[in-house]
Motif scaffolding. Structure first.
Motif, PDB file in Angstrom:
ATOM      1  N   VAL A  44      37.611  53.227  38.954  1.00 21.47           N
ATOM      2  CA  VAL A  44      37.801  53.198  40.400  1.00 21.47           C
ATOM      3  C   VAL A  44      36.495  53.667  41.026  1.00 21.47           C
ATOM      4  N   MET A  45      35.912  52.852  41.867  1.00 23.09           N
ATOM      5  CA  MET A  45      34.630  53.178  42.469  1.00 23.09           C
ATOM      6  C   MET A  45      34.801  53.600  43.923  1.00 23.09           C
TER       7      MET A  45
ATOM      8  N   SER B 299      39.793  46.238  39.499  1.00 20.36           N
ATOM      9  CA  SER B 299      39.870  44.792  39.674  1.00 20.36           C
ATOM     10  C   SER B 299      39.234  44.330  40.976  1.00 20.36           C
ATOM     11  N   GLY B 300      39.102  45.249  41.928  1.00 20.30           N
ATOM     12  CA  GLY B 300      38.616  44.905  43.255  1.00 20.30           C
ATOM     13  C   GLY B 300      39.714  44.507  44.214  1.00 20.30           C
ATOM     14  N   PHE B 301      40.940  44.441  43.745  1.00 19.24           N
ATOM     15  CA  PHE B 301      42.053  43.981  44.565  1.00 19.24           C
ATOM     16  C   PHE B 301      42.476  45.009  45.612  1.00 19.24           C
ATOM     17  N   THR B 302      42.431  46.289  45.239  1.00 20.41           N
ATOM     18  CA  THR B 302      42.886  47.347  46.130  1.00 20.41           C
ATOM     19  C   THR B 302      41.707  48.109  46.706  1.00 20.41           C
ATOM     20  N   THR B 303      41.687  48.247  48.020  1.00 17.59           N
ATOM     21  CA  THR B 303      40.638  49.003  48.690  1.00 17.59           C
ATOM     22  C   THR B 303      41.248  49.940  49.716  1.00 17.59           C
ATOM     23  N   SER B 304      40.505  50.968  50.063  1.00 17.36           N
ATOM     24  CA  SER B 304      40.910  51.860  51.132  1.00 17.36           C
ATOM     25  C   SER B 304      39.663  52.372  51.837  1.00 17.36           C
TER      26      SER B 304
ATOM     27  N   PHE C  91      32.970  48.699  57.818  1.00 17.63           N
ATOM     28  CA  PHE C  91      32.424  48.735  56.465  1.00 17.63           C
ATOM     29  C   PHE C  91      33.321  47.946  55.521  1.00 17.63           C
ATOM     30  N   THR C  92      32.720  47.351  54.510  1.00 17.70           N
ATOM     31  CA  THR C  92      33.462  46.635  53.484  1.00 17.70           C
ATOM     32  C   THR C  92      32.943  47.017  52.108  1.00 17.70           C
ATOM     33  N   ILE C  93      33.837  47.491  51.249  1.00 16.13           N
ATOM     34  CA  ILE C  93      33.469  47.794  49.875  1.00 16.13           C
ATOM     35  C   ILE C  93      33.844  46.606  48.999  1.00 16.13           C
ATOM     36  N   SER C  94      32.997  46.294  48.048  1.00 18.26           N
ATOM     37  CA  SER C  94      33.264  45.204  47.127  1.00 18.26           C
ATOM     38  C   SER C  94      32.611  45.515  45.792  1.00 18.26           C
ATOM     39  N   ARG C  95      32.954  44.741  44.781  1.00 21.52           N
ATOM     40  CA  ARG C  95      32.339  44.955  43.473  1.00 21.52           C
ATOM     41  C   ARG C  95      32.189  43.639  42.746  1.00 21.52           C
ATOM     42  N   ASP C  96      31.192  43.592  41.899  1.00 19.15           N
ATOM     43  CA  ASP C  96      30.951  42.458  41.028  1.00 19.15           C
ATOM     44  C   ASP C  96      30.915  43.018  39.621  1.00 19.15           C
ATOM     45  N   ASN C  97      32.033  42.913  38.925  1.00 19.64           N
ATOM     46  CA  ASN C  97      32.125  43.507  37.593  1.00 19.64           C
ATOM     47  C   ASN C  97      31.213  42.814  36.584  1.00 19.64           C
TER      48      ASN C  97
END
Length: 121
Positions: A33-34, A54-59, A68-74
């Motif tokens: 979890v990042m 997974s990137g599916f859940t954000t808060s 702001f938008t958090i995202s990830r590229d695994n």
């Protein structure tokens, strides 16, 4: 073991945008979890955003939600924080953090070195 390196900070005018990156080492990155936290001079560290493995859940903190938008590229072992409509109160050192589970998101297992974001008003 996870090592985190933030980049992308800088000086921007109020209303502008900035994109932060956090490059992570470790083959289990997709399981972590990042989070992004920030700390302004003389203030306590505060939560900014979380994202599931997974990137599916954000808060988001209420102060940044919608901006702001958090995202990830695994595949790249990288987490991003897109910051739009920046305000002077967003000025802080921004830290990337990794937690082994949702139970540890407020006390992450690993921290990056931080990157300075300064918003001029």
């Amino acid at each position: 073991q996870v090592q985190l390196v933030e980049s992308g900070g800088g000086l921007v005018q109020a209303g502008g945008s900035l994109r932060l990156s956090c490059a992570a080492s470790g083959r289990t990155f997709s399981r972590t979890v990042m989070s992004w936290f920030r700390q302004a001079p003389g203030k306590e560290r505060e939560f900014v955003a979380h994202i599931s493995g997974s990137g599916f859940t954000t808060s988001y903190a209420a102060s940044v939600k919608g901006r702001f938008t958090i995202s990830r590229d695994n595949g790249k072992n990288t987490v991003y924080l897109q910051m739009n409509s920046l305000k002077a109160e967003d000025t802080a050192v921004y830290y990337c953090a990794a937690a082994s589970s949702w139970a540890r998101i407020n006390e992450p297992d690993y921290w990056g070195q931080g990157t300075q974001v300064t918003v001029s008003s």
